[in-house]
Design an enzyme around this catalytic site. Structure first.
Site, PDB file in Angstrom:
ATOM      1  N   GLU A   1      -6.174 -26.092  -8.677  1.00  0.00           N
ATOM      2  CA  GLU A   1      -7.101 -26.846  -7.835  1.00  0.00           C
ATOM      3  C   GLU A   1      -6.553 -28.226  -7.471  1.00  0.00           C
ATOM      4  O   GLU A   1      -6.974 -28.808  -6.486  1.00  0.00           O
ATOM      5  CB  GLU A   1      -8.465 -26.969  -8.519  1.00  0.00           C
ATOM      6  CG  GLU A   1      -8.468 -27.448  -9.978  1.00  0.00           C
ATOM      7  CD  GLU A   1      -8.000 -28.843 -10.195  1.00  0.00           C
ATOM      8  OE1 GLU A   1      -8.330 -29.701  -9.368  1.00  0.00           O
ATOM      9  OE2 GLU A   1      -7.276 -29.091 -11.195  1.00  0.00           O
TER      10      GLU A   1
ATOM     11  N   ASP B   1       6.132 -36.825  -5.557  1.00  0.00           N
ATOM     12  CA  ASP B   1       7.351 -36.082  -5.893  1.00  0.00           C
ATOM     13  C   ASP B   1       7.469 -34.740  -5.176  1.00  0.00           C
ATOM     14  O   ASP B   1       8.331 -33.926  -5.509  1.00  0.00           O
ATOM     15  CB  ASP B   1       7.477 -35.892  -7.409  1.00  0.00           C
ATOM     16  CG  ASP B   1       6.334 -35.089  -7.990  1.00  0.00           C
ATOM     17  OD1 ASP B   1       5.234 -35.130  -7.408  1.00  0.00           O
ATOM     18  OD2 ASP B   1       6.527 -34.421  -9.014  1.00  0.00           O
TER      19      ASP B   1
ATOM     20  N   ASP C   1       5.541 -32.017  -4.971  1.00  0.00           N
ATOM     21  CA  ASP C   1       5.118 -30.705  -5.465  1.00  0.00           C
ATOM     22  C   ASP C   1       3.683 -30.346  -5.080  1.00  0.00           C
ATOM     23  O   ASP C   1       3.286 -29.198  -5.182  1.00  0.00           O
ATOM     24  CB  ASP C   1       5.341 -30.572  -6.991  1.00  0.00           C
ATOM     25  CG  ASP C   1       4.653 -31.643  -7.796  1.00  0.00           C
ATOM     26  OD1 ASP C   1       3.975 -32.500  -7.208  1.00  0.00           O
ATOM     27  OD2 ASP C   1       4.810 -31.623  -9.039  1.00  0.00           O
ATOM     28  N   ARG C   2       2.914 -31.327  -4.618  1.00  0.00           N
ATOM     29  CA  ARG C   2       1.536 -31.018  -4.219  1.00  0.00           C
ATOM     30  C   ARG C   2       1.439 -30.838  -2.712  1.00  0.00           C
ATOM     31  O   ARG C   2       2.288 -31.320  -1.969  1.00  0.00           O
ATOM     32  CB  ARG C   2       0.597 -32.154  -4.616  1.00  0.00           C
ATOM     33  CG  ARG C   2       0.510 -32.348  -6.103  1.00  0.00           C
ATOM     34  CD  ARG C   2      -0.541 -33.376  -6.434  1.00  0.00           C
ATOM     35  NE  ARG C   2      -0.696 -33.454  -7.881  1.00  0.00           N
ATOM     36  CZ  ARG C   2      -1.769 -33.889  -8.499  1.00  0.00           C
ATOM     37  NH1 ARG C   2      -2.810 -34.307  -7.789  1.00  0.00           N
ATOM     38  NH2 ARG C   2      -1.824 -33.923  -9.807  1.00  0.00           N
TER      39      ARG C   2
ATOM     40  N   LYS D   1      10.288 -36.585 -16.993  1.00  0.00           N
ATOM     41  CA  LYS D   1       9.927 -35.217 -17.363  1.00  0.00           C
ATOM     42  C   LYS D   1      11.202 -34.426 -17.605  1.00  0.00           C
ATOM     43  O   LYS D   1      12.159 -34.563 -16.838  1.00  0.00           O
ATOM     44  CB  LYS D   1       9.143 -34.610 -16.198  1.00  0.00           C
ATOM     45  CG  LYS D   1       8.555 -33.256 -16.530  1.00  0.00           C
ATOM     46  CD  LYS D   1       7.555 -32.847 -15.474  1.00  0.00           C
ATOM     47  CE  LYS D   1       8.252 -32.330 -14.250  1.00  0.00           C
ATOM     48  NZ  LYS D   1       7.447 -31.357 -13.502  1.00  0.00           N
TER      49      LYS D   1
ATOM     50  N   ASP E   1       2.759 -35.078  -1.995  1.00  0.00           N
ATOM     51  CA  ASP E   1       2.546 -36.221  -2.888  1.00  0.00           C
ATOM     52  C   ASP E   1       3.840 -36.962  -3.218  1.00  0.00           C
ATOM     53  O   ASP E   1       4.889 -36.702  -2.622  1.00  0.00           O
ATOM     54  CB  ASP E   1       1.855 -35.755  -4.168  1.00  0.00           C
ATOM     55  CG  ASP E   1       2.785 -34.928  -5.035  1.00  0.00           C
ATOM     56  OD1 ASP E   1       3.683 -34.276  -4.465  1.00  0.00           O
ATOM     57  OD2 ASP E   1       2.637 -34.928  -6.269  1.00  0.00           O
TER      58      ASP E   1
ATOM     59  N   LYS F   1       5.480 -26.315  -8.873  1.00  0.00           N
ATOM     60  CA  LYS F   1       4.712 -26.160  -7.652  1.00  0.00           C
ATOM     61  C   LYS F   1       5.491 -26.810  -6.526  1.00  0.00           C
ATOM     62  O   LYS F   1       6.362 -27.646  -6.780  1.00  0.00           O
ATOM     63  CB  LYS F   1       3.319 -26.733  -7.802  1.00  0.00           C
ATOM     64  CG  LYS F   1       3.220 -28.181  -8.229  1.00  0.00           C
ATOM     65  CD  LYS F   1       1.761 -28.493  -8.499  1.00  0.00           C
ATOM     66  CE  LYS F   1       1.557 -29.926  -8.902  1.00  0.00           C
ATOM     67  NZ  LYS F   1       1.749 -30.154 -10.340  1.00  0.00           N
TER      68      LYS F   1
ATOM     69  N   SER G   1       4.569 -38.559 -10.193  1.00  0.00           N
ATOM     70  CA  SER G   1       3.879 -37.704  -9.239  1.00  0.00           C
ATOM     71  C   SER G   1       3.015 -38.477  -8.251  1.00  0.00           C
ATOM     72  O   SER G   1       3.506 -39.324  -7.531  1.00  0.00           O
ATOM     73  CB  SER G   1       3.061 -36.688 -10.017  1.00  0.00           C
ATOM     74  OG  SER G   1       2.513 -35.767  -9.135  1.00  0.00           O
ATOM     75  N   HIS G   2       1.727 -38.214  -8.279  1.00  0.00           N
ATOM     76  CA  HIS G   2       0.799 -38.777  -7.296  1.00  0.00           C
ATOM     77  C   HIS G   2       0.298 -40.169  -7.708  1.00  0.00           C
ATOM     78  O   HIS G   2      -0.477 -40.773  -6.986  1.00  0.00           O
ATOM     79  CB  HIS G   2      -0.393 -37.837  -7.158  1.00  0.00           C
ATOM     80  CG  HIS G   2      -1.020 -37.544  -8.482  1.00  0.00           C
ATOM     81  ND1 HIS G   2      -0.396 -36.733  -9.405  1.00  0.00           N
ATOM     82  CD2 HIS G   2      -2.141 -37.980  -9.060  1.00  0.00           C
ATOM     83  CE1 HIS G   2      -1.142 -36.686 -10.496  1.00  0.00           C
ATOM     84  NE2 HIS G   2      -2.206 -37.424 -10.318  1.00  0.00           N
TER      85      HIS G   2
HETATM   86  C1  G16 Z   1       0.236 -32.361 -12.993  1.00  0.00           C
HETATM   87  C2  G16 Z   1       0.435 -30.978 -13.514  1.00  0.00           C
HETATM   88  C3  G16 Z   1      -0.587 -30.053 -12.927  1.00  0.00           C
HETATM   89  C4  G16 Z   1      -1.970 -30.574 -13.180  1.00  0.00           C
HETATM   90  C5  G16 Z   1      -2.102 -31.990 -12.665  1.00  0.00           C
HETATM   91  C6  G16 Z   1      -3.396 -32.657 -13.056  1.00  0.00           C
HETATM   92  O1  G16 Z   1       0.502 -32.403 -11.646  1.00  0.00           O
HETATM   93  O2  G16 Z   1       1.713 -30.497 -13.202  1.00  0.00           O
HETATM   94  O3  G16 Z   1      -0.411 -28.816 -13.498  1.00  0.00           O
HETATM   95  O4  G16 Z   1      -2.920 -29.774 -12.569  1.00  0.00           O
HETATM   96  O5  G16 Z   1      -1.084 -32.779 -13.219  1.00  0.00           O
HETATM   97  O6  G16 Z   1      -3.460 -32.732 -14.429  1.00  0.00           O
HETATM   98  P1  G16 Z   1      -4.584 -33.558 -15.154  1.00  0.00           P
HETATM   99  O7  G16 Z   1      -5.875 -32.921 -14.703  1.00  0.00           O
HETATM  100  O8  G16 Z   1      -4.320 -33.390 -16.600  1.00  0.00           O
HETATM  101  O9  G16 Z   1      -4.506 -34.988 -14.659  1.00  0.00           O
HETATM  102  P2  G16 Z   1       1.459 -33.512 -11.042  1.00  0.00           P
HETATM  103  O10 G16 Z   1       1.491 -33.230  -9.579  1.00  0.00           O
HETATM  104  O11 G16 Z   1       0.794 -34.811 -11.402  1.00  0.00           O
HETATM  105  O12 G16 Z   1       2.755 -33.318 -11.745  1.00  0.00           O
END
Ligand code: G16
Length: 544
Positions: free
Chosen positions: A365, A280, A282-283, A126, A278, A377, A113-114
């Site tokens: 958030e 991947d 999704d953000r 995943k 981001d 997302k 992801s990010h």
């Molecule tokens: C993932 C999850 C999200 C979550 C985020 C932050 O996002 O899919 O639901 O809000 O991580 O999670 P944490 O607070 O546990 O670091 P992504 O975009 O990283 O896949």
């Protein structure tokens, strides 16, 4: 078919976190590490033989190698057909879309992801299930258990599949289709949004936007949809070429890491609309000219304006947000007379609600917003939703947000992250605070009195599964909240997240700067938890 069964032994750190298994690239590059986890996925599944699997990733370093390994393991484990994105690319929402459209039994998405990429960066794997969403906790826990028992893995001895051109191949008895990563997704977006109206907005010459793809996966999607289909000016998409190390950047669309876009949006002649996505895809981050929209407000505004968009013209069944997300959307739901669900952090918790038809829109958030069009997302979807609203209302982003606050009141909201802190110290902070919670109820801190203090636990209203230990909440009278959580996505030490929220009904108050409006609550958080002393940090790493 030359299938080999190679002996192996477990690694004991393969428990998926908030979103899949995320580790340093060097960890995944250890012999058998990726293979063990992938074999654990197949060992957990039943009835998939001969079925279709979707495979792709965000293009980060090690993506291509991992895809070839997974293809050979899929063939050896009896998968019938794999749909793999050209060049190994599939954004997370596009993967979800492809799984649903082609009735795949699931998908393997390669992304951290990010998190930063490159040889020194992070990698991730995943598994998504047949509804297109992240595997629920009972599945990820089963995969983890299998990973701890593994004795061997199965892999086909075969040549690599060329991924740089679309086409059909076979690998052992398995078909491999190298597909256009954008086509199915773009078609879905066209079905949801009023492309003609958005095209007219761009054509008017009165509206300009910038989209920062952060050298991550969304570049090809944004260029195809925004520039080629919707007529945005060439160059609207910046940093649009996916790079294995994201150009050395941190592909997290927030005010800190998307600073180049933020600077453009704060120029005297700033574009009307700015957005970023981001690693991947999704953000999303949404900006107006000289104006930042918090993800929590963005969700609330999409919900309030949903019927302006063709895909949601009949209204929403309900909405959902993660617990730490501000309650702005709750106020919209109350006005619309629809249910609002509060889930733990992690997109996987929304899937059941959407499958049961209880929820249409949801968000977090952490710059995540989505709907029941897929089960992830979706960054570009959120951008198109905003564009559709802007095309209909023909007002500025700031006007739309301020009008929203005037109607619903403003939820001041901020998240402070302390990244890479000592794991034991962070755990002790949480443990000590948890022990203090029962005594906090009824206590008064300056203007704030505590109504409830607990460790958030969620009972899924559909399958009645219970997820406990989901964040420490201190709730005050009048909707103010302080929440402490340890991140489940970091790969170095621990990341402590502090979420702070306060509701302001009166319009005169809406002008205040966010951190100033939350200063008293931030001081209370420090007093309750002793963050500075326990983490040795004077200030957070990132404030959003
Ligand atoms: C993932 C999850 C999200 C979550 C985020 C932050 O996002 O899919 O639901 O809000 O991580 O999670 P944490 O607070 O546990 O670091 P992504 O975009 O990283 O896949």
């Amino acid at each position: 078919m030359d299938v080999r069964t190679l002996s192996s032994s477990p690694f004991h750190d393969q428990r998926p976190g908030t979103s899949g298994l995320r580790k340093k690239v060097s960890v995944f590059q250890q012999p058998r590490y990726l293979e063990n986890f992938v074999q654990a996925i197949f060992a957990t599944l039943s009835d998939y033989q001969g079925g279709t699997l979707v495979l792709g990733g965000d293009g980060r370093y090690y993506n291509r190698e991992a895809i070839q390994i997974i293809l050979k393991m899929a063939a050896a484990n009896g998968v019938g057909r794999v749909l793999v994105g050209q060049n190994g690319i599939l954004s997370t929402p596009a993967a979800s879309c492809v799984i649903r459209k082609h009735q795949a039994f699931g998908g393997i998405i390669l992304s951290a992801s990010h998190n930063p990429g490159g040889p020194e960066g992070d990698f991730g794997v995943k598994y998504n299930v047949s509804n297109g969403g992240p595997a629920p906790e009972k599945v990820t826990e089963a995969i983890y258990r299998r990973s701890g028992e593994i004795k061997s893995y199965r892999i086909l001895n075969a040549a690599d599949i060329p991924l740089d051109r679309r086409g059909q191949h076979t690998m052992g008895g398995m078909a491999v289709d190298v597909i256009d990563p954008v086509a199915d997704y773009a078609q879905l977006m066209e079905a949801l949004f009023d492309f003609d109206r958005i095209h007219a907005l761009f054509n008017s010459g009165l509206f300009h936007m910038r989209f920062d793809a952060m050298h991550a996966v969304t570049g090809p999607y944004a260029t195809a949809i925004l520039e080629d289909r919707l007529g945005a000016l060439p160059g609207t998409v910046m940093r649009g070429t996916p790079l294995e190390d994201f150009g050395g950047g941190h592909p997290d669309p927030n005010l800190t890491y998307a600073d180049e876009l933020v600077a453009i949006m704060n120029r005297p002649s700033a574009p009307d609309f700015g957005a970023a996505s981001d690693g991947d895809g999704d953000r999303n981050m949404i900006l107006g000219s000289h104006f930042f929209v918090t993800p929590s407000d963005s969700l609330a505004i999409l919900a309030a304006n949903a019927t302006l968009v063709p895909g949601y013209i009949d209204g929403l069944a309900g909405v959902a947000r993660s617990m730490p997300t501000s309650a702005a959307v709750d106020r919209v739901a109350a006005k619309l007379g629809i249910p609002c669900f509060e889930t733990p952090t992690g997109w996987k918790y929304f899937g059941n609600l959407m499958d049961a038809g209880k929820v249409t829109l949801c968000g977090e958030e952490s710059f995540g917003t989505g709907s029941n069009h897929v089960r992830e997302k979706d960054g570009l979807w959120a951008v198109l939703f905003w564009l559709n609203i802007l095309a209909v209302r023909r007002e500025s982003v700031e006007e739309i947000v301020r009008q929203h606050w005037a109607i619903y009141g403003r939820n001041f909201y901020s998240r402070h992250d302390y990244e890479g802190v000592d794991g034991a110290a962070a755990q002790k902070l949480m443990d000590d605070l948890r022990a203090r919670l029962p005594g906090l109820t009824g206590e008064r801190f300056g203007n704030y009195s505590v109504t409830t203090a607990d460790d958030f636990s969620y009972t899924d209203p559909v399958d009645h599964g219970v997820s406990s230990g989901q964040g420490l909440r201190v709730l005050f009278k009048d909707g103010a909240r302080i929440i402490f959580r340890l991140s489940g996505t970091g790969t170095e030490g621990a990341t402590l997240r502090l979420y702070v929220e306060r509701y302001a009904r009166e319009r005169a108050e809406h002008q205040h700067e966010t951190q100033a409006a939350l200063a008293e609550l931030l001081a209370i958080a420090e007093r309750i938890a002793g963050i500075r002393q326990r983490t040795g940090r004077d200030a957070p790493t990132v404030i959003t």
